[in-house]
Design a protein around this motif. Structure first.
Motif, PDB file in Angstrom:
ATOM      1  N   GLY A  23       0.789  -1.220   0.000  1.00  0.00           N
ATOM      2  CA  GLY A  23       0.000   0.000   0.000  1.00  0.00           C
ATOM      3  C   GLY A  23       0.824   1.275   0.000  1.00  0.00           C
ATOM      4  N   GLY A  24       2.154   1.146   0.022  1.00  0.00           N
ATOM      5  CA  GLY A  24       3.008   2.332   0.081  1.00  0.00           C
ATOM      6  C   GLY A  24       3.789   2.553  -1.204  1.00  0.00           C
ATOM      7  N   TYR A  25       4.825   3.368  -1.084  1.00  0.00           N
ATOM      8  CA  TYR A  25       5.713   3.660  -2.207  1.00  0.00           C
ATOM      9  C   TYR A  25       7.121   3.215  -1.830  1.00  0.00           C
ATOM     10  CZ  TYR A  25       1.950   6.517  -4.160  1.00  0.00           C
ATOM     11  OH  TYR A  25       0.748   6.928  -4.675  1.00  0.00           O
ATOM     12  N   ALA A  26       7.910   2.862  -2.828  1.00  0.00           N
ATOM     13  CA  ALA A  26       9.256   2.360  -2.549  1.00  0.00           C
ATOM     14  C   ALA A  26      10.190   2.691  -3.707  1.00  0.00           C
ATOM     15  CB  ALA A  26       9.230   0.850  -2.312  1.00  0.00           C
ATOM     16  N   THR A  27      11.462   2.778  -3.371  1.00  0.00           N
ATOM     17  CA  THR A  27      12.501   2.892  -4.388  1.00  0.00           C
ATOM     18  C   THR A  27      13.204   1.552  -4.467  1.00  0.00           C
ATOM     19  OG1 THR A  27      12.842   5.259  -4.007  1.00  0.00           O
ATOM     20  CG2 THR A  27      14.630   4.057  -5.076  1.00  0.00           C
ATOM     21  N   VAL A  28      13.271   1.000  -5.663  1.00  0.00           N
ATOM     22  CA  VAL A  28      13.876  -0.319  -5.853  1.00  0.00           C
ATOM     23  C   VAL A  28      15.000  -0.228  -6.879  1.00  0.00           C
ATOM     24  CG1 VAL A  28      11.666  -1.415  -5.338  1.00  0.00           C
ATOM     25  CG2 VAL A  28      12.326  -1.030  -7.713  1.00  0.00           C
ATOM     26  N   ASN A  29      15.863  -1.229  -6.852  1.00  0.00           N
ATOM     27  CA  ASN A  29      16.969  -1.313  -7.804  1.00  0.00           C
ATOM     28  C   ASN A  29      16.849  -2.597  -8.616  1.00  0.00           C
ATOM     29  OD1 ASN A  29      18.732   1.036  -7.261  1.00  0.00           O
ATOM     30  ND2 ASN A  29      18.877   0.137  -5.216  1.00  0.00           N
ATOM     31  N   PHE A  30      16.818  -2.457  -9.923  1.00  0.00           N
ATOM     32  CA  PHE A  30      16.919  -3.611 -10.802  1.00  0.00           C
ATOM     33  C   PHE A  30      18.407  -3.822 -11.086  1.00  0.00           C
ATOM     34  CE2 PHE A  30      12.578  -2.245 -11.578  1.00  0.00           C
ATOM     35  CZ  PHE A  30      11.899  -3.448 -11.567  1.00  0.00           C
ATOM     36  N   ALA A  58      30.778 -10.009 -24.866  1.00  0.00           N
ATOM     37  CA  ALA A  58      29.737  -9.092 -25.322  1.00  0.00           C
ATOM     38  C   ALA A  58      29.266  -8.227 -24.151  1.00  0.00           C
ATOM     39  CB  ALA A  58      28.568  -9.868 -25.924  1.00  0.00           C
ATOM     40  N   SER A  59      28.678  -7.081 -24.491  1.00  0.00           N
ATOM     41  CA  SER A  59      28.173  -6.162 -23.468  1.00  0.00           C
ATOM     42  C   SER A  59      26.661  -6.032 -23.585  1.00  0.00           C
ATOM     43  CB  SER A  59      28.813  -4.777 -23.624  1.00  0.00           C
ATOM     44  OG  SER A  59      30.213  -4.837 -23.418  1.00  0.00           O
ATOM     45  N   THR A  60      26.014  -5.826 -22.440  1.00  0.00           N
ATOM     46  CA  THR A  60      24.571  -5.609 -22.436  1.00  0.00           C
ATOM     47  C   THR A  60      24.298  -4.165 -22.836  1.00  0.00           C
ATOM     48  OG1 THR A  60      24.159  -7.256 -20.704  1.00  0.00           O
ATOM     49  CG2 THR A  60      22.496  -5.551 -21.011  1.00  0.00           C
ATOM     50  N   ASN A  61      23.481  -3.977 -23.869  1.00  0.00           N
ATOM     51  CA  ASN A  61      23.194  -2.614 -24.319  1.00  0.00           C
ATOM     52  C   ASN A  61      21.714  -2.244 -24.242  1.00  0.00           C
ATOM     53  OD1 ASN A  61      22.191  -4.145 -26.404  1.00  0.00           O
ATOM     54  ND2 ASN A  61      23.579  -3.344 -27.967  1.00  0.00           N
ATOM     55  N   LYS A  62      20.881  -3.181 -23.733  1.00  0.00           N
ATOM     56  CA  LYS A  62      19.469  -2.871 -23.594  1.00  0.00           C
ATOM     57  C   LYS A  62      18.836  -3.743 -22.515  1.00  0.00           C
ATOM     58  CE  LYS A  62      15.253  -2.467 -26.429  1.00  0.00           C
ATOM     59  NZ  LYS A  62      14.681  -2.705 -27.775  1.00  0.00           N
ATOM     60  N   VAL A  63      18.018  -3.124 -21.677  1.00  0.00           N
ATOM     61  CA  VAL A  63      17.307  -3.840 -20.614  1.00  0.00           C
ATOM     62  C   VAL A  63      15.849  -3.389 -20.630  1.00  0.00           C
ATOM     63  CG1 VAL A  63      17.097  -4.253 -18.133  1.00  0.00           C
ATOM     64  CG2 VAL A  63      19.370  -4.012 -19.167  1.00  0.00           C
ATOM     65  N   GLU A  64      14.932  -4.345 -20.728  1.00  0.00           N
ATOM     66  CA  GLU A  64      13.498  -4.056 -20.704  1.00  0.00           C
ATOM     67  C   GLU A  64      12.869  -4.757 -19.500  1.00  0.00           C
ATOM     68  OE1 GLU A  64      11.693  -4.315 -24.886  1.00  0.00           O
ATOM     69  OE2 GLU A  64      13.553  -5.484 -25.039  1.00  0.00           O
ATOM     70  N   VAL A  65      12.103  -4.011 -18.718  1.00  0.00           N
ATOM     71  CA  VAL A  65      11.402  -4.582 -17.563  1.00  0.00           C
ATOM     72  C   VAL A  65       9.907  -4.360 -17.741  1.00  0.00           C
ATOM     73  CG1 VAL A  65      11.050  -4.475 -15.072  1.00  0.00           C
ATOM     74  CG2 VAL A  65      13.349  -4.233 -16.005  1.00  0.00           C
ATOM     75  N   ALA A  66       9.167  -5.453 -17.820  1.00  0.00           N
ATOM     76  CA  ALA A  66       7.707  -5.389 -17.957  1.00  0.00           C
ATOM     77  C   ALA A  66       7.070  -5.354 -16.574  1.00  0.00           C
ATOM     78  CB  ALA A  66       7.202  -6.589 -18.747  1.00  0.00           C
ATOM     79  N   VAL A 103       9.429  -0.387 -18.705  1.00  0.00           N
ATOM     80  CA  VAL A 103      10.517   0.593 -18.678  1.00  0.00           C
ATOM     81  C   VAL A 103      11.676   0.002 -19.473  1.00  0.00           C
ATOM     82  CG1 VAL A 103      12.160   1.888 -17.274  1.00  0.00           C
ATOM     83  CG2 VAL A 103       9.828   1.540 -16.438  1.00  0.00           C
ATOM     84  N   THR A 104      12.215   0.793 -20.394  1.00  0.00           N
ATOM     85  CA  THR A 104      13.302   0.322 -21.247  1.00  0.00           C
ATOM     86  C   THR A 104      14.525   1.220 -21.069  1.00  0.00           C
ATOM     87  OG1 THR A 104      11.717  -0.452 -22.900  1.00  0.00           O
ATOM     88  CG2 THR A 104      14.011  -0.223 -23.604  1.00  0.00           C
ATOM     89  N   ALA A 122       4.001 -10.267  -3.045  1.00  0.00           N
ATOM     90  CA  ALA A 122       5.151 -10.032  -3.925  1.00  0.00           C
ATOM     91  C   ALA A 122       4.677  -9.532  -5.279  1.00  0.00           C
ATOM     92  CB  ALA A 122       5.966 -11.313  -4.087  1.00  0.00           C
ATOM     93  N   ILE A 123       5.571  -8.854  -5.988  1.00  0.00           N
ATOM     94  CA  ILE A 123       5.300  -8.401  -7.352  1.00  0.00           C
ATOM     95  C   ILE A 123       6.327  -9.049  -8.268  1.00  0.00           C
ATOM     96  CG2 ILE A 123       5.097  -6.440  -8.912  1.00  0.00           C
ATOM     97  CD1 ILE A 123       4.501  -4.676  -6.582  1.00  0.00           C
ATOM     98  N   VAL A 124       5.852  -9.688  -9.324  1.00  0.00           N
ATOM     99  CA  VAL A 124       6.736 -10.362 -10.272  1.00  0.00           C
ATOM    100  C   VAL A 124       6.882  -9.512 -11.532  1.00  0.00           C
ATOM    101  CG1 VAL A 124       7.122 -12.429 -11.657  1.00  0.00           C
ATOM    102  CG2 VAL A 124       6.070 -12.623  -9.387  1.00  0.00           C
ATOM    103  N   PHE A 125       8.119  -9.190 -11.866  1.00  0.00           N
ATOM    104  CA  PHE A 125       8.415  -8.449 -13.085  1.00  0.00           C
ATOM    105  C   PHE A 125       9.020  -9.433 -14.100  1.00  0.00           C
ATOM    106  CE2 PHE A 125       8.773  -5.592  -9.504  1.00  0.00           C
ATOM    107  CZ  PHE A 125       8.077  -4.464  -9.909  1.00  0.00           C
ATOM    108  N   LYS A 126       9.023  -9.044 -15.350  1.00  0.00           N
ATOM    109  CA  LYS A 126       9.673  -9.840 -16.392  1.00  0.00           C
ATOM    110  C   LYS A 126      10.695  -8.959 -17.101  1.00  0.00           C
ATOM    111  CE  LYS A 126       5.855 -13.066 -17.122  1.00  0.00           C
ATOM    112  NZ  LYS A 126       4.913 -13.678 -18.104  1.00  0.00           N
ATOM    113  N   ALA A 127      11.917  -9.461 -17.200  1.00  0.00           N
ATOM    114  CA  ALA A 127      12.999  -8.659 -17.771  1.00  0.00           C
ATOM    115  C   ALA A 127      13.587  -9.346 -19.005  1.00  0.00           C
ATOM    116  CB  ALA A 127      14.097  -8.437 -16.733  1.00  0.00           C
ATOM    117  N   ILE A 128      13.959  -8.512 -19.982  1.00  0.00           N
ATOM    118  CA  ILE A 128      14.620  -9.000 -21.193  1.00  0.00           C
ATOM    119  C   ILE A 128      15.953  -8.273 -21.326  1.00  0.00           C
ATOM    120  CG2 ILE A 128      14.503  -9.192 -23.700  1.00  0.00           C
ATOM    121  CD1 ILE A 128      11.490  -9.308 -23.474  1.00  0.00           C
ATOM    122  N   GLN A 129      17.025  -9.033 -21.393  1.00  0.00           N
ATOM    123  CA  GLN A 129      18.386  -8.495 -21.464  1.00  0.00           C
ATOM    124  C   GLN A 129      18.951  -8.749 -22.864  1.00  0.00           C
ATOM    125  OE1 GLN A 129      21.006 -10.337 -18.624  1.00  0.00           O
ATOM    126  NE2 GLN A 129      22.638  -8.828 -18.912  1.00  0.00           N
TER     127      GLN A 129
END
Length: 244
Positions: free
Chosen positions: A39-46, A55-63, A108-109, A138-145
Protein backbone atom coordinates in the motif's frame (compact mmCIF):
# COMPACT_ATOMS: atom_id res chain seq x y z
CA UNK A 1 46.56 -51.22 -14.86
CA UNK A 2 48.22 -48.73 -12.51
CA UNK A 3 48.56 -46.19 -15.33
CA UNK A 4 44.85 -46.46 -16.22
CA UNK A 5 43.86 -45.94 -12.58
CA UNK A 6 46.11 -42.90 -12.34
CA UNK A 7 44.62 -41.49 -15.56
CA UNK A 8 41.07 -42.08 -14.28
CA UNK A 9 41.84 -40.35 -10.98
CA UNK A 10 43.41 -37.47 -12.84
CA UNK A 11 40.36 -37.09 -15.05
CA UNK A 12 38.01 -37.01 -12.06
CA UNK A 13 40.22 -34.49 -10.27
CA UNK A 14 40.37 -32.25 -13.34
CA UNK A 15 36.58 -32.37 -13.70
CA UNK A 16 36.15 -31.43 -10.05
CA UNK A 17 38.46 -28.46 -10.47
CA UNK A 18 36.49 -27.27 -13.50
CA UNK A 19 33.17 -27.58 -11.64
CA UNK A 20 34.45 -25.74 -8.58
CA UNK A 21 36.10 -23.01 -10.61
CA UNK A 22 33.05 -22.39 -12.85
CA UNK A 23 31.49 -19.00 -12.10
CA UNK A 24 28.12 -18.88 -10.33
CA UNK A 25 26.11 -16.93 -12.89
CA UNK A 26 23.90 -14.24 -11.39
CA UNK A 27 20.56 -13.19 -12.79
CA UNK A 28 18.51 -10.03 -13.10
CA UNK A 29 17.00 -9.22 -9.71
CA UNK A 30 15.07 -6.48 -7.92
CA UNK A 31 15.50 -5.31 -4.32
CA UNK A 32 14.12 -2.35 -2.36
CA UNK A 33 16.10 0.43 -0.73
CA UNK A 34 14.83 -0.14 2.78
CA UNK A 35 11.39 -1.75 2.71
CA UNK A 36 8.63 -2.15 0.15
CA UNK A 37 5.49 -2.02 2.29
CA UNK A 38 2.07 -3.01 1.01
CA UNK A 39 0.00 0.00 0.00
CA UNK A 40 3.01 2.33 0.08
CA UNK A 41 5.71 3.66 -2.21
CA UNK A 42 9.26 2.36 -2.55
CA UNK A 43 12.50 2.89 -4.39
CA UNK A 44 13.88 -0.32 -5.85
CA UNK A 45 16.97 -1.31 -7.80
CA UNK A 46 16.92 -3.61 -10.80
CA UNK A 47 20.35 -5.26 -10.79
CA UNK A 48 21.55 -6.49 -14.19
CA UNK A 49 24.79 -8.50 -14.40
CA UNK A 50 26.70 -9.32 -17.59
CA UNK A 51 26.96 -13.08 -18.04
CA UNK A 52 28.98 -13.12 -21.26
CA UNK A 53 32.74 -12.91 -21.70
CA UNK A 54 32.81 -11.35 -25.16
CA UNK A 55 29.74 -9.09 -25.32
CA UNK A 56 28.17 -6.16 -23.47
CA UNK A 57 24.57 -5.61 -22.44
CA UNK A 58 23.19 -2.61 -24.32
CA UNK A 59 19.47 -2.87 -23.59
CA UNK A 60 17.31 -3.84 -20.61
CA UNK A 61 13.50 -4.06 -20.70
CA UNK A 62 11.40 -4.58 -17.56
CA UNK A 63 7.71 -5.39 -17.96
CA UNK A 64 5.45 -4.29 -15.10
CA UNK A 65 2.62 -6.56 -13.95
CA UNK A 66 -0.88 -5.97 -15.29
CA UNK A 67 -2.60 -7.77 -12.38
CA UNK A 68 -1.16 -5.23 -9.94
CA UNK A 69 -0.81 -2.04 -12.03
CA UNK A 70 1.46 0.73 -10.77
CA UNK A 71 0.34 4.25 -11.66
CA UNK A 72 3.43 6.08 -10.44
CA UNK A 73 6.84 5.02 -11.76
CA UNK A 74 9.85 7.33 -11.98
CA UNK A 75 13.35 6.40 -13.15
CA UNK A 76 16.57 7.81 -11.74
CA UNK A 77 19.08 9.00 -14.36
CA UNK A 78 21.85 6.47 -14.94
CA UNK A 79 25.01 7.77 -16.65
CA UNK A 80 25.45 6.22 -20.08
CA UNK A 81 21.80 5.08 -20.33
CA UNK A 82 18.53 6.51 -21.61
CA UNK A 83 15.27 5.42 -19.94
CA UNK A 84 11.84 5.26 -21.57
CA UNK A 85 8.65 4.71 -19.58
CA UNK A 86 5.72 3.14 -21.47
CA UNK A 87 2.15 3.45 -20.18
CA UNK A 88 -1.05 1.68 -21.20
CA UNK A 89 -4.75 2.30 -20.61
CA UNK A 90 -6.38 0.34 -17.82
CA UNK A 91 -9.54 -1.68 -18.35
CA UNK A 92 -10.55 -0.78 -14.81
CA UNK A 93 -9.40 2.65 -13.53
CA UNK A 94 -7.58 2.85 -10.20
CA UNK A 95 -8.49 5.21 -7.39
CA UNK A 96 -5.46 6.64 -5.56
CA UNK A 97 -5.84 9.33 -2.89
CA UNK A 98 -9.35 10.06 -4.15
CA UNK A 99 -8.21 10.49 -7.76
CA UNK A 100 -9.10 8.11 -10.57
CA UNK A 101 -6.17 6.85 -12.66
CA UNK A 102 -6.96 5.33 -16.06
CA UNK A 103 -3.42 4.35 -17.13
CA UNK A 104 -0.44 2.58 -15.57
CA UNK A 105 3.16 1.81 -16.45
CA UNK A 106 3.54 -1.34 -18.51
CA UNK A 107 7.25 -1.24 -19.30
CA UNK A 108 10.52 0.59 -18.68
CA UNK A 109 13.30 0.32 -21.25
CA UNK A 110 16.93 1.32 -20.68
CA UNK A 111 19.15 1.72 -23.73
CA UNK A 112 22.91 2.21 -23.52
CA UNK A 113 24.38 5.36 -25.04
CA UNK A 114 27.93 4.07 -24.72
CA UNK A 115 29.64 0.80 -23.82
CA UNK A 116 26.77 -0.60 -21.76
CA UNK A 117 27.32 -3.30 -19.15
CA UNK A 118 30.69 -4.81 -20.00
CA UNK A 119 31.86 -8.36 -19.19
CA UNK A 120 32.53 -8.95 -15.50
CA UNK A 121 30.39 -5.99 -14.36
CA UNK A 122 26.81 -5.21 -13.39
CA UNK A 123 24.56 -2.16 -13.41
CA UNK A 124 21.79 -0.99 -11.08
CA UNK A 125 18.73 0.82 -12.40
CA UNK A 126 16.87 2.69 -9.59
CA UNK A 127 13.10 3.16 -9.89
CA UNK A 128 10.60 4.84 -7.57
CA UNK A 129 7.21 3.16 -7.73
CA UNK A 130 3.80 3.00 -6.15
CA UNK A 131 1.20 2.61 -4.96
CA UNK A 132 2.18 -0.95 -4.13
CA UNK A 133 -0.68 -3.46 -3.91
CA UNK A 134 -2.22 -4.23 -0.53
CA UNK A 135 -3.49 -7.68 -1.49
CA UNK A 136 -0.22 -9.27 -2.64
CA UNK A 137 2.90 -10.58 -0.91
CA UNK A 138 5.15 -10.03 -3.92
CA UNK A 139 5.30 -8.40 -7.35
CA UNK A 140 6.74 -10.36 -10.27
CA UNK A 141 8.41 -8.45 -13.09
CA UNK A 142 9.67 -9.84 -16.39
CA UNK A 143 13.00 -8.66 -17.77
CA UNK A 144 14.62 -9.00 -21.19
CA UNK A 145 18.39 -8.49 -21.46
CA UNK A 146 19.90 -7.78 -24.88
CA UNK A 147 23.62 -7.98 -25.75
CA UNK A 148 25.47 -6.14 -28.49
CA UNK A 149 26.11 -9.47 -30.26
CA UNK A 150 22.30 -9.80 -30.68
CA UNK A 151 21.93 -12.42 -27.92
CA UNK A 152 18.72 -12.04 -25.91
CA UNK A 153 18.10 -13.51 -22.45
CA UNK A 154 14.54 -13.59 -21.14
CA UNK A 155 14.25 -13.49 -17.35
CA UNK A 156 10.55 -14.36 -17.27
CA UNK A 157 10.15 -17.66 -15.41
CA UNK A 158 8.22 -17.33 -12.11
CA UNK A 159 9.49 -19.10 -9.02
CA UNK A 160 7.20 -21.93 -7.97
CA UNK A 161 6.86 -22.72 -4.27
CA UNK A 162 8.64 -25.87 -3.21
CA UNK A 163 10.56 -26.14 -6.45
CA UNK A 164 14.11 -25.35 -7.49
CA UNK A 165 14.90 -21.94 -8.92
CA UNK A 166 14.30 -21.88 -12.70
CA UNK A 167 17.12 -21.26 -15.14
CA UNK A 168 15.93 -17.74 -15.94
CA UNK A 169 13.87 -16.55 -12.92
CA UNK A 170 11.79 -13.40 -13.19
CA UNK A 171 12.78 -10.57 -10.82
CA UNK A 172 10.48 -10.72 -7.79
CA UNK A 173 9.93 -7.93 -5.27
CA UNK A 174 8.91 -9.20 -1.82
CA UNK A 175 6.46 -6.90 0.00
CA UNK A 176 6.43 -6.29 3.74
CA UNK A 177 3.44 -5.66 6.02
CA UNK A 178 1.57 -2.41 5.48
CA UNK A 179 2.36 0.60 7.67
CA UNK A 180 -0.21 2.69 9.52
CA UNK A 181 -0.27 6.51 9.67
CA UNK A 182 2.24 6.45 12.53
CA UNK A 183 4.74 4.38 10.55
CA UNK A 184 4.15 1.11 12.37
CA UNK A 185 3.47 -2.10 10.46
CA UNK A 186 0.12 -3.84 10.80
CA UNK A 187 1.75 -6.67 12.77
CA UNK A 188 3.33 -4.14 15.13
CA UNK A 189 0.03 -2.32 15.49
CA UNK A 190 -1.72 -5.56 16.39
CA UNK A 191 0.94 -6.33 18.98
CA UNK A 192 0.56 -2.80 20.41
CA UNK A 193 -3.23 -3.21 20.57
CA UNK A 194 -2.81 -6.48 22.44
CA UNK A 195 -0.37 -4.81 24.80
CA UNK A 196 -2.84 -1.93 25.38
CA UNK A 197 -5.67 -4.36 26.04
CA UNK A 198 -3.46 -6.32 28.42
CA UNK A 199 -2.46 -3.09 30.15
CA UNK A 200 -6.07 -2.01 30.46
CA UNK A 201 -7.02 -5.42 31.90
CA UNK A 202 -4.18 -5.26 34.39
CA UNK A 203 -5.13 -1.68 35.30
CA UNK A 204 -8.77 -2.64 35.81
CA UNK A 205 -7.70 -5.62 37.89
CA UNK A 206 -5.42 -3.38 39.93
CA UNK A 207 -8.20 -0.82 40.44
CA UNK A 208 -10.59 -3.59 41.49
CA UNK A 209 -8.01 -4.95 43.91
CA UNK A 210 -7.39 -1.48 45.37
CA UNK A 211 -11.14 -0.98 45.79
CA UNK A 212 -11.47 -4.33 47.56
CA UNK A 213 -8.58 -3.49 49.87
CA UNK A 214 -10.12 -0.11 50.74
CA UNK A 215 -13.50 -1.69 51.48
CA UNK A 216 -11.89 -4.33 53.69
CA UNK A 217 -9.99 -1.65 55.63
CA UNK A 218 -13.14 0.43 56.18
CA UNK A 219 -15.06 -2.58 57.39
CA UNK A 220 -12.19 -3.52 59.65
CA UNK A 221 -12.12 -0.05 61.23
CA UNK A 222 -15.92 -0.05 61.64
CA UNK A 223 -15.66 -3.45 63.31
CA UNK A 224 -13.02 -2.18 65.73
CA UNK A 225 -15.13 0.89 66.61
CA UNK A 226 -18.26 -1.21 67.16
CA UNK A 227 -16.32 -3.65 69.28
CA UNK A 228 -14.84 -0.86 71.39
CA UNK A 229 -18.29 0.67 71.85
CA UNK A 230 -19.63 -2.69 72.97
CA UNK A 231 -16.86 -3.11 75.53
CA UNK A 232 -17.44 0.41 76.87
CA UNK A 233 -21.16 -0.22 77.17
CA UNK A 234 -20.52 -3.44 79.04
CA UNK A 235 -18.20 -1.72 81.52
CA UNK A 236 -20.71 1.06 82.19
CA UNK A 237 -23.55 -1.43 82.69
CA UNK A 238 -21.44 -3.37 85.20
CA UNK A 239 -20.69 -0.25 87.20
CA UNK A 240 -24.40 0.72 87.38
CA UNK A 241 -25.29 -2.72 88.73
CA UNK A 242 -22.56 -2.53 91.37
CA UNK A 243 -23.77 0.93 92.51
CA UNK A 244 -27.39 -0.18 92.76
Amino acid sequence: MKMSRIAAVGTVAASAVLVLSAPAFAHVSVSPEGQAAKGGYATVNFKVPNEQDDASTNKVEVAFPSDHPLASVMTQPVPGWTAKVTKTKLDKPLEIHGEKIDEAVSKVTWTADGKGIQPGTFQKFPVSMGQLPEDADAIVFKAIQTYDNKDVVRWIEPQQKGQEEPEHPAPTLELTAAEDEHGATSDTAKADDKADESGKTESASSDSSDSSDTTARVLGIVGIVVGAAGVAFGVLAGRRRATS
